[in-house]
Design an enzyme around this catalytic site. Structure first.
Site, short mmCIF file in Angstrom:
data_model
loop_
_atom_site.label_atom_id
_atom_site.label_comp_id
_atom_site.label_asym_id
_atom_site.label_seq_id
_atom_site.Cartn_x
_atom_site.Cartn_y
_atom_site.Cartn_z
CB CYS A 156 -74.81 36.54 75.59
SG CYS A 156 -74.50 35.20 74.45
CB CYS A 159 -74.85 37.76 67.92
SG CYS A 159 -74.73 36.09 68.17
CB CYS A 201 -76.84 40.40 70.02
SG CYS A 201 -77.93 39.95 71.36
CB CYS A 222 -91.47 33.40 72.96
SG CYS A 222 -92.67 32.90 71.40
CB CYS A 230 -92.18 29.45 71.76
SG CYS A 230 -90.62 29.44 70.53
CB CYS A 268 -89.66 29.07 66.24
SG CYS A 268 -89.82 30.79 66.05
NE ARG A 302 -94.19 34.94 65.96
CZ ARG A 302 -93.65 33.87 66.62
NH1 ARG A 302 -92.53 33.79 66.90
NH2 ARG A 302 -94.52 32.93 66.75
#
Length: 348
Positions: free
Chosen positions: A74, A78, A81, A118, A149, A209, A281
């Site tokens: 990616c 972040c 991450c 998901c 999802c 979500c 969650r």
């Protein structure tokens, strides 16, 4: 006091990220959310239980399985991450999974009791060639009888509608943290970018979500800012994942002071009170919390967990361990609740 989720609305109120100050007409002003955090623990838990029982009288726990359909590489930065290409975390960039592999994983998840599947991809935003593959996955997983999802990064105009037409039920796009802490964690996209994607998701008629991560070095007031932002989205998210930071060596947030577990429980309780009808969650970081803290989180109103041995690239309590814990606590799964619900007469 309950604040109903006006799910019929298809617009979302966007709050500018310049500070954590909320609009004067906010359903949950920041100071009110902070006051909840500062309640005596027993009083906070009592209020959370009241809100939880009023909105979820069955008291079941939703099991959701998360599969990384495209891992690593990616371009974002972040700080939490391990999939960011710029960090040396041992995560290799891989191509998108083929349809059969995804369907095999979805079948296994359903057989293990998961009701929602998901699919996550490490993209800044999906390209059109990616969308075609994801749409096929959504259609086929939906045909298995599971809720679907996806979390694919930022969506451009029209992409949410494509996913909706393919049968997607939920789109995940977390705001991560409070607006005034955001720049400490991410610099490659702005807070408003996240809100814009949420607006597109709502406009397409998809369920939202959206949650965040705690334990990244933020203050309690900033945790309250995160919850206030979520609770004041109009309507607030149907699913609210609360992640406990998993520190991964090689990421900028590795080695920071860990969050007190009781503070994490408080965050769950405040989320339940301010968003009473949402599925709250327990997401990343459950392995580190242990059974006792997870039990307190369920008492505080958590009623959904990610279920399986991995969340994208980080460890998660294995399915058998989760089953044992839920049995110890006398908690039934949503699948069990649905199976025991009275069936409508066929009229034959």
């Amino acid at each position: 006091m309950s604040h109903p989720n006006t799910a019929a609305q298809n617009t979302i109120a966007l709050h500018r990220p310049v500070s954590i100050k909320q609009p004067e007409n906010a359903t949950w002003p920041l100071l009110d959310v902070l006051a909840l955090f500062e309640l005596p623990f027993n009083e906070l838990m009592h209020r959370a239980q009241e809100a939880h029982r009023a909105s979820f009288p069955d008291g079941d726990v939703e099991l959701a399985t998360l599969l990384s359909i495209k891992t690593g590489g990616c371009e974002e930065d972040c700080g939490y991450c391990p999939q960011a290409a710029r960090y040396d975390t041992g995560v290799e960039a891989k191509k998108i999974l083929d349809l059969d592999t995804v369907l095999d994983a979805a079948r296994q998840a359903k057989a293990s009791g998961a009701t929602r599947f998901c699919m996550g991809a490490a993209w800044r935003s999906p390209k059109e060639r990616d969308m075609e593959k994801v749409e096929a996955m959504v259609r086929e997983v939906k045909a298995l009888g599971m809720e679907t999802c996806a979390t694919l990064g930022m969506l451009e105009e029209g992409q949410a509608e494509q996913l909706k037409n393919a049968g997607l039920d939920y789109y995940n796009h977390n705001i991560d943290t409070a607006p005034d802490f955001y720049d400490n964690v991410i610099s490659t996209r702005e807070y408003q970018d996240r809100l814009d994607t949420l607006g597109r998701v709502r406009s397409a008629g998809l369920k939202v979500c959206c949650g965040g991560i705690v334990g990244m070095g933020e203050t309690r007031a900033q945790r309250a800012g995160l919850i206030a932002q979520l609770a004041n989205l109009n309507p607030y998210p149907e699913s609210v994942p609360v992640n406990h930071l998993v520190q991964v060596e090689g990421t900028p947030l590795h080695g920071i002071e860990k969050l007190d577990p009781i503070e994490f429980v408080r965050t769950i309780a405040v989320a339940r009170i301010t968003m009473p009808q949402a599925r709250v969650r327990l997401s990343a970081g459950r392995r580190e919390l242990g059974e006792a803290v997870q039990a307190m989180c369920f008492m505080a109103g958590a009623n959904s967990i990610f279920y399986g041995d991995k969340l994208l690239t980080t460890g998660n309590p294995e399915a058998d361990d989760d089953r044992v814990l839920l049995e110890k606590l006398g908690l039934k799964t949503r699948a069990a609740t649905l199976d025991s619900a009275p069936k409508a007469a066929c009229g034959c």
